[in-house]
Design a protein around this motif. Structure first.
Motif, PDB file in Angstrom:
ATOM      1  N   LEU A  66       0.817  -1.212   0.000  1.00  0.00           N
ATOM      2  CA  LEU A  66       0.000   0.000   0.000  1.00  0.00           C
ATOM      3  C   LEU A  66       0.851   1.261   0.000  1.00  0.00           C
ATOM      4  CD1 LEU A  66      -2.870  -1.037   2.441  1.00  0.00           C
ATOM      5  CD2 LEU A  66      -2.981  -0.807  -0.045  1.00  0.00           C
ATOM      6  N   ARG A  67       1.993   1.218   0.738  1.00  0.00           N
ATOM      7  CA  ARG A  67       2.908   2.366   0.696  1.00  0.00           C
ATOM      8  C   ARG A  67       3.455   2.557  -0.719  1.00  0.00           C
ATOM      9  NH1 ARG A  67       4.391   0.712   6.151  1.00  0.00           N
ATOM     10  NH2 ARG A  67       4.114   2.484   7.586  1.00  0.00           N
ATOM     11  N   ALA A  68       3.843   1.428  -1.334  1.00  0.00           N
ATOM     12  CA  ALA A  68       4.365   1.505  -2.708  1.00  0.00           C
ATOM     13  C   ALA A  68       3.285   1.987  -3.675  1.00  0.00           C
ATOM     14  CB  ALA A  68       4.891   0.142  -3.143  1.00  0.00           C
ATOM     15  N   ALA A  69       2.017   1.589  -3.409  1.00  0.00           N
ATOM     16  CA  ALA A  69       0.912   1.999  -4.284  1.00  0.00           C
ATOM     17  C   ALA A  69       0.686   3.510  -4.241  1.00  0.00           C
ATOM     18  CB  ALA A  69      -0.365   1.268  -3.888  1.00  0.00           C
ATOM     19  N   VAL A  70       1.040   4.142  -3.136  1.00  0.00           N
ATOM     20  CA  VAL A  70       0.914   5.597  -3.025  1.00  0.00           C
ATOM     21  C   VAL A  70       2.086   6.301  -3.702  1.00  0.00           C
ATOM     22  CG1 VAL A  70       0.856   7.530  -1.405  1.00  0.00           C
ATOM     23  CG2 VAL A  70      -0.469   5.468  -0.924  1.00  0.00           C
ATOM     24  N   VAL A  71       3.283   5.747  -3.531  1.00  0.00           N
ATOM     25  CA  VAL A  71       4.507   6.405  -4.016  1.00  0.00           C
ATOM     26  C   VAL A  71       4.789   6.099  -5.489  1.00  0.00           C
ATOM     27  CG1 VAL A  71       6.996   6.590  -3.704  1.00  0.00           C
ATOM     28  CG2 VAL A  71       5.509   6.419  -1.711  1.00  0.00           C
ATOM     29  N   ALA A  72       4.556   4.837  -5.902  1.00  0.00           N
ATOM     30  CA  ALA A  72       4.936   4.417  -7.268  1.00  0.00           C
ATOM     31  C   ALA A  72       4.287   5.273  -8.354  1.00  0.00           C
ATOM     32  CB  ALA A  72       4.594   2.944  -7.470  1.00  0.00           C
ATOM     33  N   PRO A  73       2.970   5.599  -8.288  1.00  0.00           N
ATOM     34  CA  PRO A  73       2.396   6.452  -9.339  1.00  0.00           C
ATOM     35  C   PRO A  73       3.045   7.824  -9.418  1.00  0.00           C
ATOM     36  CG  PRO A  73       0.659   5.329  -8.140  1.00  0.00           C
ATOM     37  CD  PRO A  73       1.926   5.073  -7.388  1.00  0.00           C
ATOM     38  N   VAL A  74       3.489   8.354  -8.274  1.00  0.00           N
ATOM     39  CA  VAL A  74       4.164   9.655  -8.280  1.00  0.00           C
ATOM     40  C   VAL A  74       5.505   9.543  -8.993  1.00  0.00           C
ATOM     41  CG1 VAL A  74       5.107  11.508  -6.865  1.00  0.00           C
ATOM     42  CG2 VAL A  74       3.000  10.341  -6.156  1.00  0.00           C
ATOM     43  N   ILE A  75       6.248   8.471  -8.684  1.00  0.00           N
ATOM     44  CA  ILE A  75       7.529   8.239  -9.367  1.00  0.00           C
ATOM     45  C   ILE A  75       7.289   8.029 -10.869  1.00  0.00           C
ATOM     46  CG2 ILE A  75       9.502   6.678  -9.552  1.00  0.00           C
ATOM     47  CD1 ILE A  75       9.189   6.103  -6.558  1.00  0.00           C
ATOM     48  N   GLY A  76       6.242   7.244 -11.180  1.00  0.00           N
ATOM     49  CA  GLY A  76       5.908   7.012 -12.586  1.00  0.00           C
ATOM     50  C   GLY A  76       5.542   8.298 -13.301  1.00  0.00           C
ATOM     51  N   TRP A  77       4.830   9.175 -12.598  1.00  0.00           N
ATOM     52  CA  TRP A  77       4.463  10.449 -13.200  1.00  0.00           C
ATOM     53  C   TRP A  77       5.701  11.285 -13.521  1.00  0.00           C
ATOM     54  CZ3 TRP A  77       5.068  15.607 -11.941  1.00  0.00           C
ATOM     55  CH2 TRP A  77       4.281  16.512 -12.671  1.00  0.00           C
ATOM     56  N   LEU A  78       6.681  11.281 -12.602  1.00  0.00           N
ATOM     57  CA  LEU A  78       7.921  12.039 -12.838  1.00  0.00           C
ATOM     58  C   LEU A  78       8.691  11.470 -14.039  1.00  0.00           C
ATOM     59  CD1 LEU A  78       9.098  12.520  -9.145  1.00  0.00           C
ATOM     60  CD2 LEU A  78       8.151  14.269 -10.662  1.00  0.00           C
ATOM     61  N   LEU A  79       8.745  10.129 -14.120  1.00  0.00           N
ATOM     62  CA  LEU A  79       9.424   9.506 -15.267  1.00  0.00           C
ATOM     63  C   LEU A  79       8.670   9.810 -16.562  1.00  0.00           C
ATOM     64  CD1 LEU A  79      10.304   5.999 -13.745  1.00  0.00           C
ATOM     65  CD2 LEU A  79      11.885   7.882 -14.222  1.00  0.00           C
ATOM     66  N   ALA A  80       7.337   9.710 -16.494  1.00  0.00           N
ATOM     67  CA  ALA A  80       6.532   9.987 -17.680  1.00  0.00           C
ATOM     68  C   ALA A  80       6.685  11.442 -18.109  1.00  0.00           C
ATOM     69  CB  ALA A  80       5.064   9.675 -17.389  1.00  0.00           C
ATOM     70  N   LYS A  81       6.822  12.336 -17.155  1.00  0.00           N
ATOM     71  CA  LYS A  81       6.992  13.755 -17.478  1.00  0.00           C
ATOM     72  C   LYS A  81       8.287  13.993 -18.241  1.00  0.00           C
ATOM     73  CE  LYS A  81       6.473  18.340 -15.360  1.00  0.00           C
ATOM     74  NZ  LYS A  81       7.604  19.026 -15.980  1.00  0.00           N
ATOM     75  N   ARG A  82       9.347  13.327 -17.838  1.00  0.00           N
ATOM     76  CA  ARG A  82      10.633  13.472 -18.538  1.00  0.00           C
ATOM     77  C   ARG A  82      10.539  12.919 -19.953  1.00  0.00           C
ATOM     78  NH1 ARG A  82      16.025  12.210 -15.273  1.00  0.00           N
ATOM     79  NH2 ARG A  82      16.717  13.211 -17.192  1.00  0.00           N
ATOM     80  N   ILE A  83       9.889  11.769 -20.101  1.00  0.00           N
ATOM     81  CA  ILE A  83       9.726  11.178 -21.433  1.00  0.00           C
ATOM     82  C   ILE A  83       8.870  12.096 -22.312  1.00  0.00           C
ATOM     83  CG2 ILE A  83       8.713   9.242 -22.692  1.00  0.00           C
ATOM     84  CD1 ILE A  83       9.362   7.505 -20.215  1.00  0.00           C
ATOM     85  N   ALA A  84       7.783  12.625 -21.752  1.00  0.00           N
ATOM     86  CA  ALA A  84       6.888  13.501 -22.510  1.00  0.00           C
ATOM     87  C   ALA A  84       7.584  14.795 -22.911  1.00  0.00           C
ATOM     88  CB  ALA A  84       5.633  13.800 -21.689  1.00  0.00           C
ATOM     89  N   GLU A  85       8.390  15.363 -22.027  1.00  0.00           N
ATOM     90  CA  GLU A  85       9.098  16.612 -22.338  1.00  0.00           C
ATOM     91  C   GLU A  85      10.129  16.397 -23.442  1.00  0.00           C
ATOM     92  OE1 GLU A  85      10.638  17.926 -18.604  1.00  0.00           O
ATOM     93  OE2 GLU A  85       8.869  19.157 -18.151  1.00  0.00           O
ATOM     94  N   ALA A  86      10.854  15.269 -23.372  1.00  0.00           N
ATOM     95  CA  ALA A  86      11.848  14.977 -24.412  1.00  0.00           C
ATOM     96  C   ALA A  86      11.166  14.821 -25.769  1.00  0.00           C
ATOM     97  CB  ALA A  86      12.618  13.708 -24.059  1.00  0.00           C
ATOM     98  N   SER A  87      10.022  14.143 -25.778  1.00  0.00           N
ATOM     99  CA  SER A  87       9.276  13.962 -27.026  1.00  0.00           C
ATOM    100  C   SER A  87       8.736  15.297 -27.534  1.00  0.00           C
ATOM    101  CB  SER A  87       8.124  12.981 -26.795  1.00  0.00           C
ATOM    102  OG  SER A  87       7.316  12.881 -27.941  1.00  0.00           O
ATOM    103  N   ALA A  88       8.198  16.120 -26.640  1.00  0.00           N
ATOM    104  CA  ALA A  88       7.634  17.415 -27.042  1.00  0.00           C
ATOM    105  C   ALA A  88       8.713  18.324 -27.631  1.00  0.00           C
ATOM    106  CB  ALA A  88       6.965  18.083 -25.851  1.00  0.00           C
ATOM    107  N   LYS A  89       9.908  18.328 -27.033  1.00  0.00           N
ATOM    108  CA  LYS A  89      11.005  19.144 -27.562  1.00  0.00           C
ATOM    109  C   LYS A  89      11.400  18.684 -28.962  1.00  0.00           C
ATOM    110  CE  LYS A  89      12.991  20.400 -23.071  1.00  0.00           C
ATOM    111  NZ  LYS A  89      14.139  20.206 -22.141  1.00  0.00           N
TER     112      LYS A  89
END
Length: 556
Positions: free
Chosen positions: A188-211
């Motif tokens: 349950l702790r991982a379920a709270v934290v993992a989506p936040v980490i995933g969002w940060l990783l996804a943000k980096r991937i999305a920014e690189a693609s957008a650039k």
């Protein structure tokens, strides 16, 4: 026949950038494949006769903006389906552009997005699906925030951000004061934290693609840019049927672009060439120059052939002061279609090969199909100017009914690509009040990729392998029919002073060349040309006051 599925291509070809003479218009349309603006922006480019649509998703259960495509995604998908899809309807030629280059950029943009979506899917699975409870909690929080943000009440809109902060605060409290122990607590702790980490990783991937996408968008409109790379269009062995089908689709597109058949759609003019803005007629009786004998018989084709040969010499002026660029002089077979027709059908049969009406059939139509039903023959001289932004077409038709020879010259003009496609990427800004001098404001640059855009990309990524499902959930772009890349989003040329001047200046010399060549043929065959000479001089004077009119809108 071209429409029978016969492969008329020379084999796998290396995709090339659009021709230099029409690069501006081609690159402007190609840049749409890389755009990240809202899909409804395409509606700004609609004209009176050609209207694109944005259809929302059909799903009632999963109706969310998170599945809605952006401009580039919807444009790329729509253009690929329309121009390369199996069993597609006939296309309208894109004069002044290279449609194959535009389609190749759509394919390249789709390939880049798929590579991005593979990474996002991996992040979504590892940080979202495996920790589904927390993932759903965060998605619902973002969804609620967006719902609040749509409110017209400013105070109510601020509740969305406050709600997200509350959820974040509760998540922190939940991590610290976990009521459970053991593996379930760790999960349950991982379920709270993992989506936040995933969002940060996804943000980096999305920014690189957008650039990357914005760099390509900027590059195309700046006159350079990276050429489209589509390795999937070059099959390496006979078993790669998908690549072979794509290669043949591109070759079919290139062949149809060179077709010599066009369609007259009433007040819309000739599709792809623009509306008819001017028309001049020379019609006089055929009388022998020698009353004692008849003139030598001739066909309409004899007159057309002489006009064709003279038009080929238009670029050779008597003075070394510039003048006409090299025109394209071509015989056209024109088919009539209704003004509201939503599709067209190209001529088929043994007299047509690779979308080209054969020369002997062109000559037959010119000589014999001048009255009643059937296709008609026109001789066209076309100038592609302003890097493809202006297409001037002068069409000539020769008819003989009883003892009257009629020579008609009409002017068609296709204007520049709509300004929407010429806008370069710009950072989004927001005006805010200064902290100390609160009576003053300053402009701040917003992030290239917003939080809700990261969520949208992450949710769409696992579904991109099956585009129809995404269209069902988020909607799609519907292109205007009959479709051609160039005329669908062309503006009127009359708003640009020099373009309008070029269109009207071309009429006078072309009209004189046509009349001169025709009258010479008549003289050679013993026809009295005195009436033709008088009428030609009158038209020569009248055409000097040429002004754009709605020549296809009859006041009746």
């Amino acid at each position: 026949m071209a429409d029978s599925g016969f492969d008329f291509s020379p084999g796998a070809q290396i995709p090339l950038q659009g021709a230099g003479a029409q690069a501006v218009a081609t690159n402007a349309l190609a840049s749409a494949a890389y755009r990240d603006s809202d899909v409804t922006e395409i509606l700004k480019a609609n004209s009176d006769w050609h209207k694109s649509e944005v259809k929302p998703g059909s799903s009632k259960l999963f109706k969310s903006d998170y599945f809605k495509p952006n401009f580039g995604e919807a444009f790329s998908r729509a253009v690929q389906e329309r121009m390369l899809g199996g069993g597609r309807a006939a296309l309208i030629q894109s004069f002044g552009t290279d449609p194959q280059t535009v389609v190749e950029h759509c394919l390249a943009a789709t390939r880049l997005r798929r590579a991005r979506d593979v990474k996002l899917t991996l992040v979504t699975v590892l940080c979202g699906v495996l920790f589904l409870p927390g993932f759903l909690l965060w998605v619902l929080a973002f969804r609620a925030r967006d719902s609040f943000a749509k409110s017209k009440d400013k105070a109510f809109r601020s509740l969305g951000g406050l709600l997200l902060l509350v959820v974040g605060g509760l998540a922190v409290v939940f991590l610290i004061a976990m009521p459970l122990t053991g593996l379930i607590a760790l999960y349950l702790r991982a379920a709270v934290v993992a989506p936040v980490i995933g969002w940060l990783l996804a943000k980096r991937i999305a920014e690189a693609s957008a650039k990357d996408m914005r760099a390509r968008w900027e590059g195309l409109l700046s006159g350079g840019g990276i050429s489209a790379k589509i390795p999937e269009a070059a099959p390496k062995n006979p078993n790669e049927t998908a690549r072979e089908a794509l290669r043949q689709g591109l070759e079919k597109l290139a062949a149809e672009q060179q077709s010599n058949s066009v369609f007259y759609a009433g007040a819309k003019g000739i599709l792809g060439m623009g509306t008819r803005w001017g028309s001049w007629h020379l019609a006089e009786e055929l009388v022998s120059a020698d009353p004692a004998k008849e003139f030598h018989h001739f066909h309409s084709w004899d007159v057309v052939k002489a006009i064709h040969d003279q038009l080929k010499l238009l670029e050779r002026g008597p003075l070394k002061t510039g003048g006409f660029t090299k025109p394209s002089v071509k015989h056209w077979i024109v088919s009539p279609v209704g003004e509201g027709a939503d599709s067209v059908t190209r001529p088929t049969g043994e007299d047509v090969a690779t979308f080209q009406v054969k020369p002997h059939e062109i000559q037959r139509i010119c000589n014999h199909q001048q009255f009643s039903s059937g296709d008609r023959h026109y001789l066209g001289v076309q100038f592609v100017l302003w890097d493809g932004q202006l297409v001037i077409t002068m069409l000539i038709t020769v008819t003989v009914l009883y003892e009257t020879l009629r020579i008609e010259v009409t002017g068609h003009a296709l204007g520049p690509v709509h300004g929407l496609f010429l806008t370069k990427p710009a950072a989004e800004t927001k005006t805010v009040k200064k902290a100390v001098r609160f009576w003053e404001t300053r402009s701040i640059t917003l992030p290239l990729v917003k939080a809700n855009e990261v969520v949208r990309l992450a949710l769409r990524a696992p579904l991109t392998w099956y585009p129809p499902l995404l269209e069902y959930l988020g909607g799609k772009m519907v292109l205007p029919e009959p479709f051609g890349l160039r005329h669908a989003w062309a503006a009127k040329p009359w708003g640009h002073r020099f373009m309008a001047d070029d269109a009207m200046r071309a009429a006078t010399p072309i009209l004189r060349v046509v009349h001169s060549a025709a009258i010479q043929v008549l003289k050679d065959h013993g026809v009295d040309t005195s009436r033709f000479d008088s009428r030609s001089m009158a038209l020569s004077g009248a055409v000097q006051e040429a002004a754009p009119k709605k020549a296809d809108v009859y006041d009746a």
